[in-house]
Design a protein around this motif. Sequence first.
Motif, mmCIF file in Angstrom:
data_model
loop_
_atom_site.group_PDB
_atom_site.id
_atom_site.type_symbol
_atom_site.label_atom_id
_atom_site.label_comp_id
_atom_site.label_asym_id
_atom_site.label_seq_id
_atom_site.Cartn_x
_atom_site.Cartn_y
_atom_site.Cartn_z
ATOM 1 N N ALA A 1 27.764 -22.319 26.866
ATOM 2 C CA ALA A 1 27.337 -21.362 27.878
ATOM 3 C C ALA A 1 27.275 -22.048 29.236
ATOM 4 O O ALA A 1 27.082 -23.262 29.326
ATOM 5 C CB ALA A 1 25.966 -20.801 27.517
ATOM 6 N N ASP B 1 26.207 -17.325 32.479
ATOM 7 C CA ASP B 1 25.986 -16.573 31.239
ATOM 8 C C ASP B 1 24.511 -16.265 30.999
ATOM 9 O O ASP B 1 24.166 -15.576 30.036
ATOM 10 C CB ASP B 1 26.508 -17.369 30.030
ATOM 11 C CG ASP B 1 28.002 -17.588 30.072
ATOM 12 O OD1 ASP B 1 28.735 -16.610 30.301
ATOM 13 O OD2 ASP B 1 28.434 -18.748 29.871
ATOM 14 N N LEU C 1 22.859 -13.565 28.222
ATOM 15 C CA LEU C 1 22.147 -14.241 27.125
ATOM 16 C C LEU C 1 20.708 -13.743 27.025
ATOM 17 O O LEU C 1 20.200 -13.492 25.927
ATOM 18 C CB LEU C 1 22.140 -15.745 27.355
ATOM 19 C CG LEU C 1 23.296 -16.516 26.772
ATOM 20 C CD1 LEU C 1 23.326 -17.933 27.304
ATOM 21 C CD2 LEU C 1 23.229 -16.531 25.266
ATOM 22 N N LEU D 1 20.796 -10.415 25.386
ATOM 23 C CA LEU D 1 21.021 -10.527 23.947
ATOM 24 C C LEU D 1 19.735 -10.970 23.247
ATOM 25 O O LEU D 1 19.415 -10.464 22.161
ATOM 26 C CB LEU D 1 22.169 -11.498 23.643
ATOM 27 C CG LEU D 1 22.527 -11.690 22.166
ATOM 28 C CD1 LEU D 1 22.881 -10.366 21.488
ATOM 29 C CD2 LEU D 1 23.676 -12.689 22.025
ATOM 30 N N LEU E 1 28.075 -19.778 23.001
ATOM 31 C CA LEU E 1 28.384 -18.359 22.921
ATOM 32 C C LEU E 1 29.533 -18.163 21.955
ATOM 33 O O LEU E 1 30.443 -18.991 21.884
ATOM 34 C CB LEU E 1 28.828 -17.825 24.287
ATOM 35 C CG LEU E 1 27.909 -18.072 25.471
ATOM 36 C CD1 LEU E 1 28.555 -17.554 26.743
ATOM 37 C CD2 LEU E 1 26.566 -17.421 25.235
ATOM 38 N N ARG F 1 32.408 -15.365 21.431
ATOM 39 C CA ARG F 1 32.965 -14.245 22.194
ATOM 40 C C ARG F 1 34.163 -13.620 21.493
ATOM 41 O O ARG F 1 34.943 -14.312 20.845
ATOM 42 C CB ARG F 1 33.444 -14.711 23.559
ATOM 43 C CG ARG F 1 32.373 -15.167 24.506
ATOM 44 C CD ARG F 1 33.014 -15.530 25.846
ATOM 45 N NE ARG F 1 32.108 -16.099 26.792
ATOM 46 C CZ ARG F 1 31.426 -15.410 27.712
ATOM 47 N NH1 ARG F 1 31.562 -14.121 27.798
ATOM 48 N NH2 ARG F 1 30.623 -16.032 28.541
ATOM 49 N N ASP G 1 35.774 -11.016 26.463
ATOM 50 C CA ASP G 1 34.642 -11.302 27.348
ATOM 51 C C ASP G 1 33.304 -10.881 26.764
ATOM 52 O O ASP G 1 32.260 -11.102 27.376
ATOM 53 C CB ASP G 1 34.841 -10.614 28.700
ATOM 54 C CG ASP G 1 35.955 -11.245 29.500
ATOM 55 O OD1 ASP G 1 36.244 -12.446 29.284
ATOM 56 O OD2 ASP G 1 36.548 -10.543 30.344
ATOM 57 N N TYR G 2 33.311 -10.251 25.602
ATOM 58 C CA TYR G 2 32.092 -9.722 24.994
ATOM 59 C C TYR G 2 31.381 -10.809 24.186
ATOM 60 O O TYR G 2 31.996 -11.456 23.336
ATOM 61 C CB TYR G 2 32.436 -8.537 24.090
ATOM 62 C CG TYR G 2 31.239 -7.867 23.462
ATOM 63 C CD1 TYR G 2 30.371 -7.094 24.221
ATOM 64 C CD2 TYR G 2 30.977 -8.027 22.108
ATOM 65 C CE1 TYR G 2 29.271 -6.485 23.649
ATOM 66 C CE2 TYR G 2 29.876 -7.424 21.520
ATOM 67 C CZ TYR G 2 29.025 -6.662 22.292
ATOM 68 O OH TYR G 2 27.935 -6.059 21.719
ATOM 69 N N ILE G 3 30.092 -11.014 24.445
ATOM 70 C CA ILE G 3 29.312 -11.989 23.692
ATOM 71 C C ILE G 3 28.891 -11.336 22.375
ATOM 72 O O ILE G 3 28.094 -10.397 22.363
ATOM 73 C CB ILE G 3 28.079 -12.463 24.478
ATOM 74 C CG1 ILE G 3 28.503 -13.156 25.771
ATOM 75 C CG2 ILE G 3 27.224 -13.399 23.616
ATOM 76 C CD1 ILE G 3 27.354 -13.534 26.692
ATOM 77 N N THR G 4 29.455 -11.841 21.290
ATOM 78 C CA THR G 4 29.145 -11.300 19.963
ATOM 79 C C THR G 4 27.948 -12.002 19.336
ATOM 80 O O THR G 4 27.276 -11.438 18.476
ATOM 81 C CB THR G 4 30.348 -11.444 19.013
ATOM 82 O OG1 THR G 4 30.636 -12.831 18.848
ATOM 83 C CG2 THR G 4 31.566 -10.736 19.565
ATOM 84 N N ALA H 1 25.163 -15.808 19.951
ATOM 85 C CA ALA H 1 24.809 -16.995 20.718
ATOM 86 C C ALA H 1 23.777 -17.778 19.918
ATOM 87 O O ALA H 1 23.114 -17.226 19.029
ATOM 88 C CB ALA H 1 24.249 -16.614 22.085
#
Length: 177
Positions: free
Chosen positions: A20, A24, A28, A31, A70, A72, A75-78, A80
């Motif tokens: 990260a 980010d 984060l 999330l 992260l 990803r 561009d989507y953070i799935t 972390a």
Amino acid sequence: MTTNKNKIPLGNTMLTVQEASVSDEAPLQQLMIDTASWLKSRGSSQWGDILEGKDVHGLKDRIRDGEVFLVRESDYITAAFILRKTASEWDQRLWRDHGYQTPARYLHRLMIARDFAGQNLSQAILEWASAESAQTDYPYLRLDCIADNQKLNKLYQNAGFTQLAIVDGFCIYEKRT
């Protein structure tokens, strides 16, 4: 900052793991709040500190130290997680009688975006973190969870972690890398 990119297969999709960066931090934080809210909706008090606006793991410092990763899809953070290079005060307290002086990486705040829940992403992350620990010459990967969280305890045991003890209501686990 060195970027640590790797791939995690998830079904027919390849996800990217990377360190990260400061940029980010806001997603984060979101999330973490989403995860804490989800836990609360399921009757858990875990991560309640986040909903109170506290950050016991010092996310900014962990990002600065290259310890936040992260996962990803584009561009989507799935997902972390924090993968510490040294034992925090929390870890030292839990591991005080179980060798916290031995070099190990410590996994904290494993978060999965709800859109990716139930797809074994946690298992894949644990495998990645174990391999990363081995590649960076740490002989152990350690983590903890609330002792009465049966689902998490089962996940960690199924991922090859050995429960060493229950300390102050938390199960402590380690895996040789």
